[in-house]
Design a protein around this motif. Structure first.
Motif, mmCIF file in Angstrom:
data_model
loop_
_atom_site.group_PDB
_atom_site.id
_atom_site.type_symbol
_atom_site.label_atom_id
_atom_site.label_comp_id
_atom_site.label_asym_id
_atom_site.label_seq_id
_atom_site.Cartn_x
_atom_site.Cartn_y
_atom_site.Cartn_z
ATOM 1 N N LYS A 36 35.804 80.292 78.066
ATOM 2 C CA LYS A 36 36.625 79.411 78.910
ATOM 3 C C LYS A 36 37.379 78.369 78.087
ATOM 4 C CE LYS A 36 33.774 79.448 83.139
ATOM 5 N NZ LYS A 36 34.661 79.689 84.282
ATOM 6 N N GLY A 37 37.093 78.321 76.748
ATOM 7 C CA GLY A 37 37.761 77.324 75.909
ATOM 8 C C GLY A 37 37.218 75.917 76.085
ATOM 9 N N VAL A 38 36.010 75.810 76.621
ATOM 10 C CA VAL A 38 35.391 74.486 76.800
ATOM 11 C C VAL A 38 34.507 74.164 75.593
ATOM 12 C CG1 VAL A 38 33.848 73.079 78.219
ATOM 13 C CG2 VAL A 38 35.381 74.737 79.312
ATOM 14 N N PHE A 39 34.798 73.057 74.914
ATOM 15 C CA PHE A 39 34.038 72.617 73.739
ATOM 16 C C PHE A 39 32.800 71.872 74.230
ATOM 17 C CE2 PHE A 39 34.053 69.438 69.976
ATOM 18 C CZ PHE A 39 33.229 70.259 69.220
ATOM 19 N N PHE A 40 31.621 72.336 73.807
ATOM 20 C CA PHE A 40 30.361 71.789 74.328
ATOM 21 C C PHE A 40 29.654 70.996 73.215
ATOM 22 C CE2 PHE A 40 25.933 73.181 76.156
ATOM 23 C CZ PHE A 40 25.625 71.855 76.403
ATOM 24 N N VAL A 41 29.485 69.697 73.446
ATOM 25 C CA VAL A 41 28.917 68.776 72.457
ATOM 26 C C VAL A 41 27.615 68.173 72.983
ATOM 27 C CG1 VAL A 41 29.334 66.676 71.108
ATOM 28 C CG2 VAL A 41 31.242 68.197 71.655
ATOM 29 N N ASN A 42 26.543 68.287 72.207
ATOM 30 C CA ASN A 42 25.219 67.776 72.586
ATOM 31 C C ASN A 42 24.887 66.525 71.779
ATOM 32 O OD1 ASN A 42 22.455 67.593 73.398
ATOM 33 N ND2 ASN A 42 21.824 68.963 71.732
ATOM 34 N N LEU A 43 24.777 65.382 72.449
ATOM 35 C CA LEU A 43 24.488 64.119 71.752
ATOM 36 C C LEU A 43 22.989 63.818 71.792
ATOM 37 C CD1 LEU A 43 27.308 61.740 73.081
ATOM 38 C CD2 LEU A 43 27.360 63.228 71.078
ATOM 39 N N MET A 44 22.408 63.600 70.616
ATOM 40 C CA MET A 44 20.979 63.268 70.528
ATOM 41 C C MET A 44 20.800 61.967 69.752
ATOM 42 S SD MET A 44 19.347 67.002 69.586
ATOM 43 C CE MET A 44 20.518 67.291 68.251
ATOM 44 N N SER A 45 19.743 61.213 70.094
ATOM 45 C CA SER A 45 19.416 59.999 69.336
ATOM 46 C C SER A 45 18.139 59.381 69.879
ATOM 47 C CB SER A 45 20.546 58.961 69.447
ATOM 48 O OG SER A 45 20.447 58.259 70.673
ATOM 49 N N SER A 46 17.679 58.323 69.211
ATOM 50 C CA SER A 46 16.620 57.469 69.743
ATOM 51 C C SER A 46 17.115 56.802 71.027
ATOM 52 C CB SER A 46 16.304 56.336 68.748
ATOM 53 O OG SER A 46 15.823 56.834 67.549
ATOM 54 N N PRO A 47 16.208 56.224 71.817
ATOM 55 C CA PRO A 47 16.688 55.433 72.949
ATOM 56 C C PRO A 47 17.537 54.255 72.458
ATOM 57 C CG PRO A 47 14.312 55.833 73.128
ATOM 58 C CD PRO A 47 14.729 56.276 71.753
ATOM 59 N N GLY A 48 18.661 54.020 73.121
ATOM 60 C CA GLY A 48 19.449 52.826 72.828
ATOM 61 C C GLY A 48 20.281 52.867 71.562
ATOM 62 N N SER A 49 20.622 54.069 71.065
ATOM 63 C CA SER A 49 21.463 54.143 69.861
ATOM 64 C C SER A 49 22.949 54.110 70.191
ATOM 65 C CB SER A 49 21.161 55.424 69.076
ATOM 66 O OG SER A 49 19.822 55.448 68.673
ATOM 67 N N GLY A 50 23.274 54.238 71.482
ATOM 68 C CA GLY A 50 24.682 54.113 71.858
ATOM 69 C C GLY A 50 25.353 55.396 72.330
ATOM 70 N N LYS A 51 24.571 56.349 72.830
ATOM 71 C CA LYS A 51 25.168 57.611 73.292
ATOM 72 C C LYS A 51 26.114 57.383 74.480
ATOM 73 C CE LYS A 51 21.108 59.616 74.053
ATOM 74 N NZ LYS A 51 20.260 58.485 73.593
ATOM 75 N N THR A 52 25.638 56.655 75.492
ATOM 76 C CA THR A 52 26.477 56.450 76.684
ATOM 77 C C THR A 52 27.727 55.652 76.321
ATOM 78 O OG1 THR A 52 24.381 56.273 77.883
ATOM 79 C CG2 THR A 52 26.384 55.873 79.138
ATOM 80 N N THR A 53 27.561 54.654 75.460
ATOM 81 C CA THR A 53 28.717 53.842 75.043
ATOM 82 C C THR A 53 29.765 54.708 74.343
ATOM 83 O OG1 THR A 53 27.269 51.918 74.817
ATOM 84 C CG2 THR A 53 29.399 51.817 73.702
ATOM 85 N N LEU A 54 29.311 55.635 73.481
ATOM 86 C CA LEU A 54 30.269 56.513 72.790
ATOM 87 C C LEU A 54 30.992 57.412 73.794
ATOM 88 C CD1 LEU A 54 31.317 57.295 69.935
ATOM 89 C CD2 LEU A 54 29.670 59.180 69.965
ATOM 90 N N ILE A 55 30.265 57.908 74.790
ATOM 91 C CA ILE A 55 30.911 58.754 75.807
ATOM 92 C C ILE A 55 31.889 57.916 76.636
ATOM 93 C CG2 ILE A 55 30.564 60.266 77.808
ATOM 94 C CD1 ILE A 55 27.849 61.025 76.693
ATOM 95 N N GLU A 56 31.515 56.673 76.947
ATOM 96 C CA GLU A 56 32.436 55.796 77.693
ATOM 97 C C GLU A 56 33.756 55.617 76.938
ATOM 98 O OE1 GLU A 56 29.634 52.672 80.249
ATOM 99 O OE2 GLU A 56 29.899 52.341 78.106
ATOM 100 N N GLU A 57 33.634 55.356 75.621
ATOM 101 C CA GLU A 57 34.852 55.175 74.814
ATOM 102 C C GLU A 57 35.682 56.459 74.805
ATOM 103 O OE1 GLU A 57 35.982 52.382 73.634
ATOM 104 O OE2 GLU A 57 34.225 51.316 74.382
ATOM 105 N N THR A 58 34.974 57.598 74.754
ATOM 106 C CA THR A 58 35.664 58.890 74.745
ATOM 107 C C THR A 58 36.367 59.126 76.075
ATOM 108 O OG1 THR A 58 33.867 59.656 73.326
ATOM 109 C CG2 THR A 58 35.333 61.336 74.201
ATOM 110 N N ALA A 59 35.725 58.715 77.155
ATOM 111 C CA ALA A 59 36.330 58.874 78.483
ATOM 112 C C ALA A 59 37.582 58.015 78.602
ATOM 113 C CB ALA A 59 35.322 58.478 79.560
#
Lengths: 226, 226
Positions: A36-59
């Protein structure tokens, strides 16, 4: 640790079967999203390393081209943060099922079906905050990304090597806290390279808007998909 | 997460048996150390929240009255840090056994036998850096302590409630980073109380030598032992 009970070996056998079943579903997901041409990215980290913040900036940058599957033991806090930005987000809560410490491919498959993948550029999974277990379960991503904040200490790649080894990209976050001098960026980079010499490393600070261009550049090139 | 396979329920059954066996050994450890007058403290947190640093500060204050069991997937880095201070430390590496993400009571029992508990005041376990799995396994401690650094974000108690619920004391670390204003201490405290109203909370900064007196005071009172 010299003492291991029989029960332990039973657990390991069951786990091996689970992992095999998981890998088959993960491969299926990877292939079907590639088609389908969809790029699938899996974000991993400790709690509170900033995953949601990085996705917010990407959005903020990519808008409606992304969708997100959120993994948490409890709460829908992260999905709510993303929905505020207009990003379609599907929350998986593992709490009702024993508080599982990782996401598995079968759950991702269900989430993908519910979210819909048409006219989409990037699918993100925000895995459960944990440097151990998520690394053992392939979710079918084209790119695994490991986030580590500078405040977590330089020794983490040595102590949690698998998470760094299954990732092709390491994002060092909270660079704005580095000048506090308790942490050595050079040593952290050295230790990442020690456990995974092929791992690309970038540095970001979402609060200062630093380094995000490198992140967007990588997303544009879609490593693992193209 | 609506999709669950049969394999999953097998895993859960095996886990229930494992947990029951673990709890029996944990109770045995708790009683036997109580008889010897040894206060047993189990430290849990995300990776890099400052567990080893807190034990180092405690060693500087209490000297040879403490011993430490270190849990890590790989490396003996933390045990080495403590041995430099003259603290007897026993390293459990779970890496060779599938990278287990927590410590179990049976391994603690072996470590206790090897370390020896005579003429000892406090035994510390530094659990594996993980906010999920260690909370599920009772190691036989008289006091479970949860460390959380201010940089991890205020939402963590809501997202990882079990770790906060099994702990009677929460130590907020890296208070020197708080003035950076990205974090709300009031909200963090509120969220801790929301998931565990009975949890005591103290704030420390090892780098500024702030709040450690409260920590030493609690150790002196030995809650759960006396």
């Amino acid at each position: 640790m010299r003492y291991k009970k029989t029960m332990e070996s039973i657990k390991i056998n069951v786990m091996q079967k689970l992992l095999k079943a998981n890998d088959a579903i993960a491969d299926e997901i990877r292939k079907s999203l590639k088609k389908k041409g969809v790029f699938f990215v899996n974000l991993m980290s400790s709690p509170g390393s900033g995953k949601t913040t990085l996705i917010e900036e990407t959005a903020r940058k990519l808008g409606k081209k992304i969708k997100v599957i959120e993994g948490d033991i409890q709460t829908t806090l992260d999905a709510e943060r993303l929905q505020k930005l207009g990003v379609p987000a599907y929350q998986i809560n593992t709490g009702p099922f024993g508080g599982d410490c990782h996401l598995e491919a079968a759950w991702i498959k269900t989430a993908i079906d519910e979210l819909g993948m048409d006219d989409l550029e990037i699918l993100f999974v925000e895995n459960i905050g944990n440097l151990v277990c998520p690394a053992e379960f392939d979710v079918g991503a084209h790119l695994n990304v490991l986030l580590i904040s500078v405040t977590e200490g330089e020794d983490k790649p040595l102590k949690y090597p698998l998470a760094f080894q299954v990732s092709k990209l390491c994002v060092i976050t909270k660079m704005d806290l580095l000048p506090l001098k308790h942490y050595s960026l050079a040593k952290l980079r050295q230790n990442i390279k020690k456990v995974n010499p092929a791992c690309a490393v970038i540095e970001v600070s979402a609060h200062d808007n630093v380094g995000l261009e490198s992140w967007f550049e990588i997303l544009k090139h879609k490593p693992g998909l193209l």
